[in-house]
Design an enzyme around this catalytic site. Structure first.
Site, PDB file in Angstrom:
ATOM      1  N   TRP A   1       8.271   5.641  -2.350  1.00 16.01           N
ATOM      2  CA  TRP A   1       6.855   5.912  -2.125  1.00 16.01           C
ATOM      3  C   TRP A   1       6.015   4.704  -2.541  1.00 16.01           C
ATOM      4  O   TRP A   1       5.021   4.363  -1.891  1.00 16.01           O
ATOM      5  CB  TRP A   1       6.425   7.148  -2.934  1.00 16.01           C
ATOM      6  CG  TRP A   1       4.956   7.451  -2.823  1.00 16.01           C
ATOM      7  CD1 TRP A   1       4.342   8.190  -1.858  1.00 16.01           C
ATOM      8  CD2 TRP A   1       3.911   7.001  -3.690  1.00 16.01           C
ATOM      9  NE1 TRP A   1       2.997   8.232  -2.074  1.00 16.01           N
ATOM     10  CE2 TRP A   1       2.696   7.507  -3.191  1.00 16.01           C
ATOM     11  CE3 TRP A   1       3.884   6.214  -4.845  1.00 16.01           C
ATOM     12  CZ2 TRP A   1       1.481   7.267  -3.803  1.00 16.01           C
ATOM     13  CZ3 TRP A   1       2.660   5.962  -5.454  1.00 16.01           C
ATOM     14  CH2 TRP A   1       1.484   6.489  -4.934  1.00 16.01           C
ATOM     15  N   HIS A   2       6.435   4.064  -3.639  1.00 12.45           N
ATOM     16  CA  HIS A   2       5.641   2.948  -4.153  1.00 12.45           C
ATOM     17  C   HIS A   2       5.624   1.766  -3.196  1.00 12.45           C
ATOM     18  O   HIS A   2       4.637   1.047  -3.110  1.00 12.45           O
ATOM     19  CB  HIS A   2       6.157   2.512  -5.523  1.00 12.45           C
ATOM     20  CG  HIS A   2       5.656   3.373  -6.625  1.00 12.45           C
ATOM     21  ND1 HIS A   2       6.325   4.484  -7.048  1.00 12.45           N
ATOM     22  CD2 HIS A   2       4.536   3.299  -7.376  1.00 12.45           C
ATOM     23  CE1 HIS A   2       5.644   5.058  -8.027  1.00 12.45           C
ATOM     24  NE2 HIS A   2       4.544   4.367  -8.238  1.00 12.45           N
ATOM     25  N   GLY A   3       6.707   1.543  -2.509  1.00 10.06           N
ATOM     26  CA  GLY A   3       6.695   0.403  -1.601  1.00 10.06           C
ATOM     27  C   GLY A   3       7.928   0.371  -0.737  1.00 10.06           C
ATOM     28  O   GLY A   3       8.989   0.856  -1.118  1.00 10.06           O
TER      29      GLY A   3
END
Lengths: 480, 344
Positions: free
Chosen positions: A325-327
């Site tokens: 989700w973060h990257g």
């Protein structure tokens, strides 16, 4: 425009002035209580304008998402079918996946099959990771019957894209946000004054601490082989502080600005580096995301109810998804996987020791656990920050190989430690006085009607400006 | 109405008290004072006499300029006693980032205790301002042995050289009157806050990236047919500087390049290319001593892992010369002067 842009201040002031004017006209001139409706519409229009400032295309995508969520929520309420929920979530996740992960997928597949590839020109709409998660949460809540589908389009739109939090959250929850919208009573002087203080505390964290730290960590992570081992360690710990001050600063600004508008959001950070375990860390770090993952992913997967191995599997999967989700990148995936492993390992050791680790009252052991947890979390941030896996490994190699190189005892790192140390101590004393069971962070807010508080506040704002770093430093979480 | 008026009064009073507190803070953290027009023309401007200066933004320093507004060891005004070595340059030579006793001029003075070294380094000055101001500086300070010019580039803009040689190079503006000047003079915090506001406004409008290595700097390239003109103007520019030297006095120009590290930690100085070679050649023709610090800075990094620029409260290798950088420059200049004295 981001919250730390100088242009946000007049924008915010303008919105507040218009809302205030509407409130005055509503109460004093027209003697009607309908002004909150007008205020909400104004906030929504401002939110659309805020997003359109970045790109009108982003606004189109956002509007499409809001319409879909509005309609799907109503359908879900009428026909509570799992298939419909799954379809709704698939559409939203698909939207996120297309914008965020298409190029990552192309790159990974091309690397696997050793083929040349061309990146697609896909721009990531601002805040998409945050408003998609908010939307999914809403659909699940409606499906579960925990919340009714929102009939007021303005309310739902504000929950998804209110300009103060659309960029990087916090990820708001239906039960927290919509009731406030339904009973919205406009601005209050208390809310404005408290929100203003929170905003500037956040600005201090961002432009004084995080941005100064970024100067150093950017240099070291760019050329890790140029620095000595001591400097490498300082950079690793500095990044742990930088990302905390950056995102906690942003969250304070977002929560403060939202409070000025008369809407309350829960704290997103609660002194995460005093955590003694990975689970406590995630209960204190980016709380809105951790809670979202817990309620909409970990618990539906079975949580900790289906045996030890299932618990480990669920933990690992949730952390992996959190990483992704973060990257869109291998470094984030590895970061998530390592956090998953760490959480599983801690849980296993804790279970084997008969919960002695998590329930210990021994002061020394608690301090030791806090130190170990901070150390591991800081090391794992290396993967989060690194530009690539080889870059992360080079940083870790620099930490453990006793290499010689540039020695840079960066003073802002020590200042950041000092600030965090003092804040933690004050929080300790406050928590003890209030007899709280766990240590609680807080944002200092004074009564700005008193002259002494005004002097303190103005001086604090001035010092923030004078100490601020005004290089090009975007919010780290702005990229997600 | 009365309530509102009292609140407004309280706010104004609180603001004033805050400004006073912030001014105290600035006095300690970052106080740059005010500059005034230099009537004798040896520099575009100078600092006010014995101006107090504090700087914790880049390095850590607290000191006073001399009575003439320059960074020299003595607080007294220039007495007219003969100057042996006159140093002109930019903020690198003004050296407000390091303690007074560690800058190039002071170190040269300690290496040559019998010589009187005077530093005219002022921020925002370039070699073009220095050459333009040189006649006035020579007239006032009457250097007897050396005039040293500092530059961080040797690939120049033709118009800048031409303007400097023609005496029409734009001077650094000094504001010595007006409301803003008076406010800044009386309330130090106002200057710092105004500076912060301008920086914040600029960065909010800027979408560039952090200064980092993106390959060696592009060599200085101009069209082939322009080189003839370039050489002519360079010769005229340096010739003008040389022409104002008293008979006994030698002109020395030293070049200290900015540096960047690549991803592998390798040191890179800018490639000055043909312009650099031409500069060396013209200096030789005009009997100007040219000192290039590129290799010395590289040696400093390779041997000791120290960069000549940057401070522990700023970017690595970015910004002004640090104490070690000044020391290397002073040592190289000392050796160069010594060698010349021995061969004479």
């Amino acid at each position: 425009m981001t919250l730390n842009s100088i242009y946000f201040l007049p924008f915010m002031a303008g919105v507040l002035a218009v809302l205030f004017l509407v409130q005055i006209l509503g109460t004093k001139v027209f003697k009607k209580e309908s002004y909150p409706v007008a205020q909400k519409i104004i906030m929504l229009l401002c939110s659309f304008a805020f997003v359109a400032c970045s790109s009108p295309w982003y606004l189109c995508i956002l509007l499409g998402t809001i319409f879909f969520v509005y309609v799907w929520g109503r359908i879900l309420e009428k026909k509570q079918k799992k298939g419909l929920l799954a379809l709704g979530i698939t559409v939203l996740v698909g939207e996120l996946a297309y914008f965020k992960y298409t190029n990552f997928l192309i790159e990974t597949l091309a690397a696997c099959f050793k083929k040349d590839f061309v990146m697609l020109h896909i721009l990531l709409p601002i805040g998409i990771s945050f408003y998609i998660f908010t939307s999914i949460g809403y659909l699940v809540d409606v499906y579960r019957g925990e919340e009714k589908a929102e009939k007021n389009f303005v309310h739902l739109s504000l929950m998804i894209c209110l300009f103060t939090k659309v960029l990087s959250g916090p990820i708001v929850r239906t039960k927290q946000f919509l009731p406030q919208m339904r009973s919205y009573r406009g601005l209050s002087s208390e809310g404005v004054l408290q929100g203003l203080q929170m905003f500037f505390v956040g600005l201090f964290k961002k432009i004084v601490l995080a941005d100064h730290l970024s100067v150093f960590t950017d240099d070291v992570f760019f050329a890790p082989s140029a620095y000595g081992t001591g400097t490498m360690w300082l950079a690793v710990f500095s990044y742990a502080l930088q990302i905390y001050f950056d995102f906690a600063g942003y969250s304070d600004m977002a929560i403060g600005a939202t409070k000025m508008l008369g809407i309350s959001l829960d704290a997103n950070f609660n002194l995460p580096y005093v955590s003694k375990s990975p689970s406590e860390f995630w209960n204190r770090w980016h709380i809105s995301l951790s809670a979202w993952l817990r309620d909409y992913l970990y618990i539906p997967l079975g949580g900790s109810r289906k045996g030890a191995w299932r618990v480990y599997g669920n933990l690992f999967l949730v952390m992996l998804i959190s990483g992704l989700w973060h990257g869109a990148g291998l470094t984030f995936l590895v970061w998530g996987a390592l956090h998953g492993l760490y959480s599983c390992l801690y849980k296993a050791v804790d279970m084997l020791s008969g919960r002695k680790l998590s329930r210990t009252k021994n002061g020394f052991l608690r301090v030791l656990l806090t130190g170990v947890n901070f150390f591991i979390v800081s090391l794992l941030w290396v993967f989060f920050r690194a530009s690539s896996l080889p870059n992360a490994l080079a940083v870790l190699q620099g930490c453990f190989s006793l290499q010689t190189g540039i020695c840079q005892p960066y003073t802002w790192s020590f200042f950041a430690v000092l600030v965090l140390g003092i804040a933690t101590m004050v929080a300790c004393v406050r928590s003890r006085k209030k007899a709280e069971s766990t240590l609680q962070g807080f944002c200092p807010c004074f009564d700005l009607r008193k002259m002494s508080s005004q002097i303190l506040f103005f001086t604090f704002v001035g010092i923030t400006m004078i100490l601020g770093y005004f290089g090009n430093t975007a919010f780290i979480y702005g990229a997600f | 109405m009365k309530k509102v008026s009292i609140q407004i009064l309280k706010l104004i009073l609180s603001g004033c008290i805050s400004l006073a507190l912030l001014s105290l803070f600035c006095y300690f953290y970052n106080y740059t004072g005010r500059h005034v027009i230099n009537e004798d023309g040896s520099t575009d401007y100078k600092w006010e006499a014995n101006q107090y200066f504090s700087n914790m933004k880049e390095g850590f320093t607290w000191f006073r300029f001399d009575a003439d507004g320059f960074n020299n060891p003595s607080d007294a005004a220039f007495t007219g006693e003969p100057v042996d070595i006159l140093l002109l340059g930019s903020s690198h030579m003004e050296a407000v980032q390091i303690p007074k006793d560690q800058n190039t001029a002071v170190l040269l003075g300690t290496y040559f205790p019998e010589k009187h070294v005077y530093n005219l380094g002022v921020s925002s000055h370039t070699i073009f301002s220095c050459v333009q101001n040189l006649p006035a500086a020579v007239e006032k300070y009457k250097p007897t042995s050396y005039v040293i010019l500092e530059t961080d580039s040797i690939a120049f803009d033709v118009d800048a050289m031409r303007n400097s040689a023609g005496g029409v190079y734009p001077e650094v503006e000094t504001v010595q009157s007006g409301t803003l000047y008076e406010v800044q003079k009386r309330i130090p915090a106002v200057k710092s806050l105004y500076k912060a506001y301008v920086d914040w406004r600029n960065v909010s409008a800027w979408h560039g990236s952090q200064i980092q290595f993106e390959g060696p700097a592009e060599p200085f390239i101009i069209p082939e047919e322009a080189w003839v003109e370039y050489e002519e103007v360079l010769r005229d520019f340096l010739g003008k500087a040389k022409a104002v030297m008293p008979a006994s006095c030698q002109l020395l120009i030293f070049y200290h390049p900015g540096t960047l590290l690549d991803e592998a930690g390798e040191y890179h100085a800018p490639d000055t290319g043909r312009a650099g070679k031409l500069f060396v050649q013209v200096c030789k023709e005009l009997d100007i001593i040219f000192v290039d610090l590129s290799e010395d800075f590289e040696k400093l990094y390779v041997r000791e892992n120290i960069l000549a620029h940057g401070f522990i409260n700023g970017g690595v290798g970015i910004g002004h010369l640090n104490a070690r950088g000044h020391q290397v420059i002073a040592e190289v200049l000392y050796k160069t002067i010594l060698e010349r004295e021995e061969t004479r």
